[in-house]
Design an enzyme around this catalytic site. Structure first.
Site, PDB file in Angstrom:
ATOM      1  N   ARG A 159      91.546  29.228  -0.255  1.00  0.00           N
ATOM      2  CA  ARG A 159      90.901  28.608   0.903  1.00  0.00           C
ATOM      3  C   ARG A 159      91.045  27.093   0.829  1.00  0.00           C
ATOM      4  NH1 ARG A 159      87.988  32.906   3.484  1.00  0.00           N
ATOM      5  NH2 ARG A 159      87.476  34.430   1.905  1.00  0.00           N
TER       6      ARG A 159
ATOM      7  N   PRO B 246      65.302  24.972   8.772  1.00  0.00           N
ATOM      8  CA  PRO B 246      65.097  26.047   7.806  1.00  0.00           C
ATOM      9  C   PRO B 246      66.411  26.592   7.263  1.00  0.00           C
ATOM     10  CG  PRO B 246      64.267  26.592  10.021  1.00  0.00           C
ATOM     11  CD  PRO B 246      65.190  25.461  10.142  1.00  0.00           C
ATOM     12  N   GLU B 247      66.586  26.483   5.987  1.00  0.00           N
ATOM     13  CA  GLU B 247      67.685  27.145   5.290  1.00  0.00           C
ATOM     14  C   GLU B 247      67.057  28.291   4.498  1.00  0.00           C
ATOM     15  OE1 GLU B 247      70.311  24.369   3.291  1.00  0.00           O
ATOM     16  OE2 GLU B 247      69.606  22.739   4.535  1.00  0.00           O
TER      17      GLU B 247
ATOM     18  N   ARG C  59      63.492  22.793  20.024  1.00  0.00           N
ATOM     19  CA  ARG C  59      64.885  22.675  20.474  1.00  0.00           C
ATOM     20  C   ARG C  59      65.441  23.984  21.035  1.00  0.00           C
ATOM     21  NH1 ARG C  59      68.042  19.252  15.948  1.00  0.00           N
ATOM     22  NH2 ARG C  59      69.636  19.211  17.554  1.00  0.00           N
TER      23      ARG C  59
ATOM     24  N   HIS D 169      55.845  24.292  23.380  1.00  0.00           N
ATOM     25  CA  HIS D 169      56.956  24.987  22.710  1.00  0.00           C
ATOM     26  C   HIS D 169      56.556  26.282  22.012  1.00  0.00           C
ATOM     27  CE1 HIS D 169      59.173  21.462  23.780  1.00  0.00           C
ATOM     28  NE2 HIS D 169      58.552  20.689  22.903  1.00  0.00           N
TER      29      HIS D 169
END
Length: 269
Positions: free
Chosen positions: A150, A2-3, A110, A91
């Site tokens: 940067r 998920p972003e 996970r 899970h």
DNA sequence: CGCACCCCCTGCCGGC
DNA sequence: TGCCGGCAGGGGGTGC
């Protein structure tokens, strides 16, 4: 998994549970990225859910007690609603029983995710969160400022959560492809026109992904169990060796900051 | 400070 | 068929 687009999709899919009271909380597994607090179950039970917000890839459930439930899905987490009384699935780590007869489930194979509880000001993980790339504070001028001085690769800058909040590996790859910029380019080396193009592509790819409900690469589902469809629109991510959709050049795969990185050596300079 | 490198953990896939 | 290595959407810590 998920972003920003996936987390935003989960948030929207859960808005219908606002107003519910949390009746009972069962914690089956505390060993997440950070341990689920011992006091979470008792503190949350009896509270009503007043709002569900998002900051970066975090979901914030505002409770009637004034406290906040903070949820992060890590790589493999799902946060969804189902009717109460079903068998616990593998899970399922935390289950919140709701007053409308459903339950809100945090499942994460996970265990890289997080379920925390407390006053919002107390969450260290929110302290260093950067600009929301879909918010008003993100402009081409702001991205220009972030890139100045940067030396890190532009892809790493896009994914640095302390600078921009919510872009992960998929959407960094996709935005750079759309912008025609090589992931390894030093941020400070980008020209103004390139930064402006990249800015537009970041916003565009995130917006399109949200419209399609995010990307379901393997098992991502929103809060109602629905998959996303943006994976059908991925132009570069996970296409190593395959022909570029623009020029048919074989897509290059390299590792940057430990993450798989895909680009077209001809279309991206 | 930046950055390269590990780690956390489970599941899946391809190769042998 | 089964075992093994590699890899996966994230984030944090360490050591240079």
């Amino acid at each position: 998994m998920p972003e920003l687009p996936e987390v935003e999709t989960v948030r929207r899919s859960l808005l219908h549970i606002i107003g519910n009271r949390i009746d009972a909380v069962v914690v089956y597994e505390r060993r997440l990225r950070r341990p689920v607090p011992e006091e979470l179950a008792d503190a949350v039970a009896g509270c009503h859910i007043e709002a569900i917000e998002r900051r970066s890839k975090y979901l914030l459930c505002r409770l009637s007690s004034g406290a906040t439930l903070l949820v992060h899905l890590g790589m493999s987490g799902t946060f969804f609603v189902r009717p109460s009384g079903q068998l616990r699935q593998r899970h399922d780590h935390v289950i919140f029983g709701l007053s409308d007869g459903t339950e809100l489930v945090f499942n994460d194979p996970r265990r890289f995710g997080v379920v925390l509880f407390g006053p919002e000001s107390g969450f260290t993980e929110l302290a260093r969160i950067g600009i929301d790339p879909l918010g008003d504070g993100f402009t081409a001028a702001e991205l220009w400022t972030l890139t100045r001085g940067r030396s890190k690769p532009i892809k790493n800058l896009l994914m640095d959560q302390t600078l921009l909040a919510g872009i992960g590996n998929i959407y960094a790859n996709e935005a750079l492809f759309r912008a025609g910029v090589r992931p390894r380019r030093q941020a400070r080396g980008l020209r103004r026109i390139e930064v402006e193009r990249l800015f537009g592509c970041v916003r565009e790819v995130l917006r399109e992904a949200i419209e399609l409900g995010g990307s379901s690469i393997s098992d991502y589902r929103d809060g109602r169990g629905q998959p996303g469809y943006f994976q059908l629109r991925l132009q570069i991510y996970d296409r190593g060796g395959e022909p570029c959709i623009n020029c048919a050049t074989a897509v290059t795969r390299v590792v940057l900051g430990g993450r798989s990185t895909f680009y077209c050596a001809r279309c991206q300079r």
